[in-house]
Design a protein around this motif. Structure first.
Motif, PDB file in Angstrom:
ATOM      1  N   PRO A  78       0.812  -1.237   0.000  1.00 24.08           N
ATOM      2  CA  PRO A  78       0.000   0.000   0.000  1.00 24.08           C
ATOM      3  C   PRO A  78       0.838   1.277   0.000  1.00 24.08           C
ATOM      4  N   ALA A  79       2.028   1.225   0.580  1.00 25.56           N
ATOM      5  CA  ALA A  79       2.862   2.437   0.608  1.00 25.56           C
ATOM      6  C   ALA A  79       3.322   2.849  -0.788  1.00 25.56           C
ATOM      7  N   LEU A  80       3.328   1.916  -1.708  1.00 24.61           N
ATOM      8  CA  LEU A  80       3.798   2.233  -3.054  1.00 24.61           C
ATOM      9  C   LEU A  80       2.660   2.486  -4.044  1.00 24.61           C
ATOM     10  N   HIS A  81       1.422   2.544  -3.541  1.00 29.89           N
ATOM     11  CA  HIS A  81       0.309   2.767  -4.458  1.00 29.89           C
ATOM     12  C   HIS A  81       0.355   4.147  -5.090  1.00 29.89           C
ATOM     13  N   ALA A  82       0.731   5.168  -4.319  1.00 31.12           N
ATOM     14  CA  ALA A  82       0.776   6.526  -4.879  1.00 31.12           C
ATOM     15  C   ALA A  82       1.823   6.641  -5.995  1.00 31.12           C
ATOM     16  N   PRO A  83       3.070   6.134  -5.793  1.00 32.24           N
ATOM     17  CA  PRO A  83       3.999   6.176  -6.928  1.00 32.24           C
ATOM     18  C   PRO A  83       3.532   5.340  -8.111  1.00 32.24           C
ATOM     19  N   LEU A  84       2.850   4.223  -7.815  1.00 28.23           N
ATOM     20  CA  LEU A  84       2.339   3.400  -8.911  1.00 28.23           C
ATOM     21  C   LEU A  84       1.281   4.154  -9.704  1.00 28.23           C
ATOM     22  N   MET A  85       0.419   4.898  -8.992  1.00 30.41           N
ATOM     23  CA  MET A  85      -0.594   5.685  -9.702  1.00 30.41           C
ATOM     24  C   MET A  85       0.062   6.797 -10.498  1.00 30.41           C
ATOM     25  N   VAL A  87       2.992   6.666 -11.946  1.00 31.09           N
ATOM     26  CA  VAL A  87       3.516   6.034 -13.162  1.00 31.09           C
ATOM     27  C   VAL A  87       2.369   5.694 -14.104  1.00 31.09           C
ATOM     28  N   SER A  88       1.266   5.228 -13.530  1.00 30.34           N
ATOM     29  CA  SER A  88       0.094   4.909 -14.346  1.00 30.34           C
ATOM     30  C   SER A  88      -0.412   6.142 -15.074  1.00 30.34           C
ATOM     31  N   ASN A  89      -0.409   7.290 -14.380  1.00 32.57           N
ATOM     32  CA  ASN A  89      -0.838   8.526 -15.033  1.00 32.57           C
ATOM     33  C   ASN A  89       0.131   8.920 -16.139  1.00 32.57           C
ATOM     34  N   VAL A  94       1.093   9.062 -22.193  1.00 33.86           N
ATOM     35  CA  VAL A  94       1.674   8.566 -23.444  1.00 33.86           C
ATOM     36  C   VAL A  94       0.586   7.926 -24.309  1.00 33.86           C
ATOM     37  N   VAL A  95      -0.341   7.209 -23.649  1.00 33.87           N
ATOM     38  CA  VAL A  95      -1.454   6.601 -24.395  1.00 33.87           C
ATOM     39  C   VAL A  95      -2.302   7.677 -25.061  1.00 33.87           C
ATOM     40  N   ASN A 125      -8.781   7.566 -16.745  1.00 34.85           N
ATOM     41  CA  ASN A 125      -7.745   7.024 -15.856  1.00 34.85           C
ATOM     42  C   ASN A 125      -6.904   8.151 -15.250  1.00 34.85           C
ATOM     43  N   ILE A 126      -6.549   9.122 -16.056  1.00 32.64           N
ATOM     44  CA  ILE A 126      -5.711  10.220 -15.554  1.00 32.64           C
ATOM     45  C   ILE A 126      -6.476  11.043 -14.511  1.00 32.64           C
ATOM     46  N   PHE A 127      -7.686  11.466 -14.839  1.00 31.13           N
ATOM     47  CA  PHE A 127      -8.427  12.307 -13.902  1.00 31.13           C
ATOM     48  C   PHE A 127      -8.855  11.520 -12.669  1.00 31.13           C
ATOM     49  N   GLY A 128      -9.184  10.251 -12.834  1.00 32.84           N
ATOM     50  CA  GLY A 128      -9.490   9.424 -11.672  1.00 32.84           C
ATOM     51  C   GLY A 128      -8.286   9.276 -10.762  1.00 32.84           C
ATOM     52  N   GLY A 129      -7.103   9.141 -11.361  1.00 31.23           N
ATOM     53  CA  GLY A 129      -5.885   9.054 -10.565  1.00 31.23           C
ATOM     54  C   GLY A 129      -5.620  10.326  -9.792  1.00 31.23           C
ATOM     55  N   PHE A 130      -5.873  11.469 -10.422  1.00 26.74           N
ATOM     56  CA  PHE A 130      -5.695  12.735  -9.709  1.00 26.74           C
ATOM     57  C   PHE A 130      -6.692  12.866  -8.561  1.00 26.74           C
ATOM     58  N   ILE A 131      -7.928  12.479  -8.784  1.00 25.79           N
ATOM     59  CA  ILE A 131      -8.946  12.578  -7.733  1.00 25.79           C
ATOM     60  C   ILE A 131      -8.590  11.672  -6.557  1.00 25.79           C
TER      61      ILE A 131
END
Length: 144
Positions: A78-85, A87-89, A94-95, A125-131
């Protein structure tokens, strides 16, 4: 060569010329065979004969990416979820760029429709990640 017989030299030159002619005919036959093989290889490449169907190849890559993505995301602490998000953003950015290029042609086709869908889904995905990131950061703020 000073004492050579001119008639004998002429015969040797004629024999050498005949051998060169034979070699040229053999080279012509070999080049014809090579051209036929090249044409056969080109036609096999265009028809997909002898190889894997491109749809099956793409479907296999998609299935493998789904499995890898599922196990990578669920194994993250769980501590790495924010960095993972984050990277996902970045990947979604790029997509979006690729989808905009795909959706860009003026003619309406499958690539334009798929590009538009990719832009929409990557944007969600991007805006959901920001929210979600904003909500997670609110959890760490001191309550007054």
């Amino acid at each position: 060569m000073a004492g050579a017989d001119p008639a004998k030299l002429t015969d040797q030159a004629a024999a050498l010329s005949g051998r060169l002619h034979d070699l040229a005919l053999q080279a012509k036959d070999i080049s014809g065979d090579a051209a036929a093989l090249a044409n056969q290889a080109t036609s096999m490449a265009h028809t997909g004969a002898g190889g894997v169907d491109p749809f099956i190849f793409g479907l296999t890559v998609f299935a493998m990416a789904c499995f890898v993505g599922y196990y990578v995301v669920w194994k993250v602490t769980p501590a790495l979820h924010a960095p993972l998000m984050s990277v996902s953003n970045a990947i979604s950015g790029v997509v979006v760029l690729g989808a905009l290029i795909s959706a860009g042609p003026a003619l309406l086709g499958a690539s334009t429709i798929m590009g538009f869908l990719a832009v929409v889904l990557a944007s969600v995905n991007i805006f959901g990640g920001f929210i979600i990131t904003h909500r997670m950061l609110d959890m760490f703020k001191k309550k007054s």
